[in-house]
Design an enzyme around this catalytic site. Structure first.
Site, PDB file in Angstrom:
ATOM      1  N   ARG A 106       8.938   0.309  -2.406  1.00 26.08           N
ATOM      2  CA  ARG A 106       9.924  -0.394  -3.240  1.00 26.08           C
ATOM      3  C   ARG A 106      10.607   0.612  -4.142  1.00 26.08           C
ATOM      4  NH1 ARG A 106       9.928  -3.694  -0.026  1.00 26.08           N
ATOM      5  NH2 ARG A 106       9.286  -5.873  -0.102  1.00 26.08           N
TER       6      ARG A 106
ATOM      7  N   GLU B 184      19.557  -2.673  -4.404  1.00 23.08           N
ATOM      8  CA  GLU B 184      19.986  -2.650  -3.002  1.00 23.08           C
ATOM      9  C   GLU B 184      20.976  -3.767  -2.733  1.00 23.08           C
ATOM     10  OE1 GLU B 184      16.248  -2.761  -0.900  1.00 23.08           O
ATOM     11  OE2 GLU B 184      15.715  -0.754  -1.549  1.00 23.08           O
TER      12      GLU B 184
ATOM     13  N   HIS C 207      16.958   0.728   3.784  1.00 20.98           N
ATOM     14  CA  HIS C 207      15.863  -0.261   3.850  1.00 20.98           C
ATOM     15  C   HIS C 207      15.668  -0.783   5.282  1.00 20.98           C
ATOM     16  CE1 HIS C 207      13.452  -3.221   1.171  1.00 20.98           C
ATOM     17  NE2 HIS C 207      12.857  -3.075   2.342  1.00 20.98           N
TER      18      HIS C 207
HETATM   19  P1  NAD Z   1      -1.141  -4.174   1.079  1.00 23.54           P
HETATM   20  O1  NAD Z   1      -1.281  -5.302   0.131  1.00 23.54           O
HETATM   21  O2  NAD Z   1      -1.944  -4.183   2.345  1.00 23.54           O
HETATM   22  O3  NAD Z   1      -1.455  -2.787   0.327  1.00 23.54           O
HETATM   23  C1  NAD Z   1      -1.046  -2.496  -0.974  1.00 23.54           C
HETATM   24  C2  NAD Z   1      -2.162  -1.682  -1.632  1.00 23.54           C
HETATM   25  O4  NAD Z   1      -1.709  -1.279  -2.937  1.00 23.54           O
HETATM   26  C3  NAD Z   1      -3.471  -2.463  -1.820  1.00 23.54           C
HETATM   27  O5  NAD Z   1      -4.561  -1.734  -1.273  1.00 23.54           O
HETATM   28  C4  NAD Z   1      -3.593  -2.604  -3.333  1.00 23.54           C
HETATM   29  O6  NAD Z   1      -4.961  -2.584  -3.793  1.00 23.54           O
HETATM   30  C5  NAD Z   1      -2.821  -1.383  -3.803  1.00 23.54           C
HETATM   31  N1  NAD Z   1      -2.393  -1.481  -5.198  1.00 23.54           N
HETATM   32  C6  NAD Z   1      -2.015  -2.575  -5.896  1.00 23.54           C
HETATM   33  N2  NAD Z   1      -1.732  -2.243  -7.167  1.00 23.54           N
HETATM   34  C7  NAD Z   1      -1.930  -0.919  -7.278  1.00 23.54           C
HETATM   35  C8  NAD Z   1      -1.821  -0.001  -8.347  1.00 23.54           C
HETATM   36  N3  NAD Z   1      -1.441  -0.399  -9.574  1.00 23.54           N
HETATM   37  N4  NAD Z   1      -2.109   1.297  -8.102  1.00 23.54           N
HETATM   38  C9  NAD Z   1      -2.511   1.695  -6.873  1.00 23.54           C
HETATM   39  N5  NAD Z   1      -2.646   0.867  -5.827  1.00 23.54           N
HETATM   40  C10 NAD Z   1      -2.358  -0.422  -6.023  1.00 23.54           C
HETATM   41  O7  NAD Z   1       0.409  -4.089   1.395  1.00 23.54           O
HETATM   42  P2  NAD Z   1       1.094  -3.363   2.647  1.00 23.54           P
HETATM   43  O8  NAD Z   1       1.273  -4.346   3.767  1.00 23.54           O
HETATM   44  O9  NAD Z   1       0.427  -2.066   2.896  1.00 23.54           O
HETATM   45  O10 NAD Z   1       2.569  -3.095   2.048  1.00 23.54           O
HETATM   46  C11 NAD Z   1       2.760  -2.126   1.018  1.00 23.54           C
HETATM   47  C12 NAD Z   1       4.175  -2.222   0.469  1.00 23.54           C
HETATM   48  O11 NAD Z   1       5.091  -1.803   1.456  1.00 23.54           O
HETATM   49  C13 NAD Z   1       4.647  -3.647   0.137  1.00 23.54           C
HETATM   50  O12 NAD Z   1       4.228  -4.045  -1.154  1.00 23.54           O
HETATM   51  C14 NAD Z   1       6.129  -3.525   0.202  1.00 23.54           C
HETATM   52  O13 NAD Z   1       6.603  -3.191  -1.087  1.00 23.54           O
HETATM   53  C15 NAD Z   1       6.369  -2.349   1.138  1.00 23.54           C
HETATM   54  N6  NAD Z   1       7.086  -2.701   2.379  1.00 23.54           N
HETATM   55  C16 NAD Z   1       8.268  -2.086   2.636  1.00 23.54           C
HETATM   56  C17 NAD Z   1       8.971  -2.366   3.801  1.00 23.54           C
HETATM   57  C18 NAD Z   1      10.285  -1.677   4.153  1.00 23.54           C
HETATM   58  O14 NAD Z   1      11.004  -2.125   5.058  1.00 23.54           O
HETATM   59  N7  NAD Z   1      10.655  -0.578   3.529  1.00 23.54           N
HETATM   60  C19 NAD Z   1       8.464  -3.340   4.689  1.00 23.54           C
HETATM   61  C20 NAD Z   1       7.239  -3.951   4.401  1.00 23.54           C
HETATM   62  C21 NAD Z   1       6.547  -3.621   3.241  1.00 23.54           C
END
Ligand code: NAD
Length: 319
Positions: free
Chosen positions: A237, A266, A285
């Protein structure tokens, strides 16, 4: 049942099909919908899908027939889920669909920073190889990743998958996460505190969600703790990074390169400070968007409505 999709274009620009939804009712798909048209377009529909078009309390008050809201994404902050809950309307999201695509893309961004394949291909097509005195040339420092360290902030689904690919490239992984799963540690993968990750990593890849605790996690102070010449990857993000601070670090060379699929606003604004930086790669994105990943998203979106119709709603975020 009448089903309205308010902004279907990014999920399906024409290369997949809405027929799964069409089996469940009479479907109207709008490519995109302006805020002022939402109420009229929903009308008397019972099921509404949105990706990024806000569904507010006012909209729900004006459209009393709505019984189900489907979000065509993981993030559902565009729907007033409390208002929906008060009206007994389940809001269903897509918890996961793009882990493979988004982690692959993170590594793609990194490889692009290491080799600048796009820029070199453009140079060749522009005649720079034909007119070159030597049999090869490169326009940027080229980087080998084996033996280097990737710091992954947010070691969830996408972070872990990115870490696996990094290890396959011969990298060591340092993971920082607020929730630790010791079984993921190995000789080449360890949990560390944030400061150690910042200090030891050659590449830092962001995979945590955007929370108040993570907003601006990459800023002047955290950048100062990083190695000189670090590379930064972000396909999570945009607001995780204070963009002006990153721009200054890119300009000074403290950060050798950044590759970003997401930015603070965005679509990107033309005055975004990162647009003018030399050593930045920006993509619009698209990490989530391979067809396979969008098809998975579509299948889950259909299954969410089917589950609601069957009386056993799934992936409900406002239960
Ligand atoms: P997920 O929930 O499986 O993993 C997120 C991890 O971050 C978890 O292990 C959680 O414990 C950790 N976390 C939460 N707060 C934290 C903090 N303060 N410090 C450190 N770690 C922390 O999610 P995911 O499926 O791996 O997705 C991750 C991110 O990817 C999503 O939140 C989204 O923002 C992003 N995403 C981007 C796209 C894109 O097209 N660019 C697409 C899908 C997801």
């Amino acid at each position: 049942m009448k089903i309205v999709v308010l902004d279907g274009y990014t999920l399906n620009p024409g290369d997949i099909t809405w027929e799964g939804l069409e089996k469940l009712g009479e479907v109207t798909v709008y490519d995109r919908t302006k805020a002022e048209d939402v109420i009229e377009r929903i009308g008397d529909a019972q099921a509404v899908y949105t990706n990024k078009t806000p569904i507010t309390r006012e909209t729900l008050d004006a459209c009393p027939n709505v019984k189900f809201i489907g979000v065509l994404a993981t993030g559902y902050n565009i729907v007033d889920i409390e208002a929906a809950k008060e009206k007994n309307i389940p809001v269903a999201n897509i918890p996961t669909y793009g882990t493979a695509a988004v982690s692959q893309f993170a590594i793609g961004l990194l490889l692009e920073l290491c080799h600048h394949i796009g820029a070199h291909s453009d140079a060749v097509k522009a005649g720079e190889w034909s007119s070159n005195p030597d049999w090869c040339f490169w326009k940027y420092p080229l980087v080998e990743l084996a033996g280097k360290t990737m710091g992954i902030i947010g070691f969830g689904r996408i972070g872990q998958e990115t870490g696996k690919i990094a290890q396959a490239l011969g990298m060591k992984v340092l993971a920082y996460d607020s929730y630790k799963r010791p079984e993921l540690e190995s000789e080449t993968c360890h949990y560390v505190e944030l400061d150690e990750l910042l200090k030891e990593s050659d590449v830092i890849s962001l995979h945590c969600p955007l929370f108040p605790s993570t907003e601006g996690i990459i800023n002047k102070d955290t950048i100062a703790k990083m190695k000189d010449g670090v590379m930064i990857i972000n396909d999570s993000r945009g607001p995780l990074i204070v963009e002006q601070d990153l721009r200054e670090a890119l300009d000074s060379g403290k950060v050798a390169g950044a590759a970003l699929d997401v930015v603070s606003t965005e679509p990107i604004k033309m005055d975004n400070p990162l647009l003018g930086a030399e050593n930045v790669i920006l993509t619009p994105h698209i990490a989530w968007a391979p067809k396979e990943s969008r098809q998975r998203l579509m299948d889950i979106a259909v299954a969410n409505l089917q589950a609601f119709v069957d009386g056993a709603p799934q992936n409900v975020v406002n239960a």
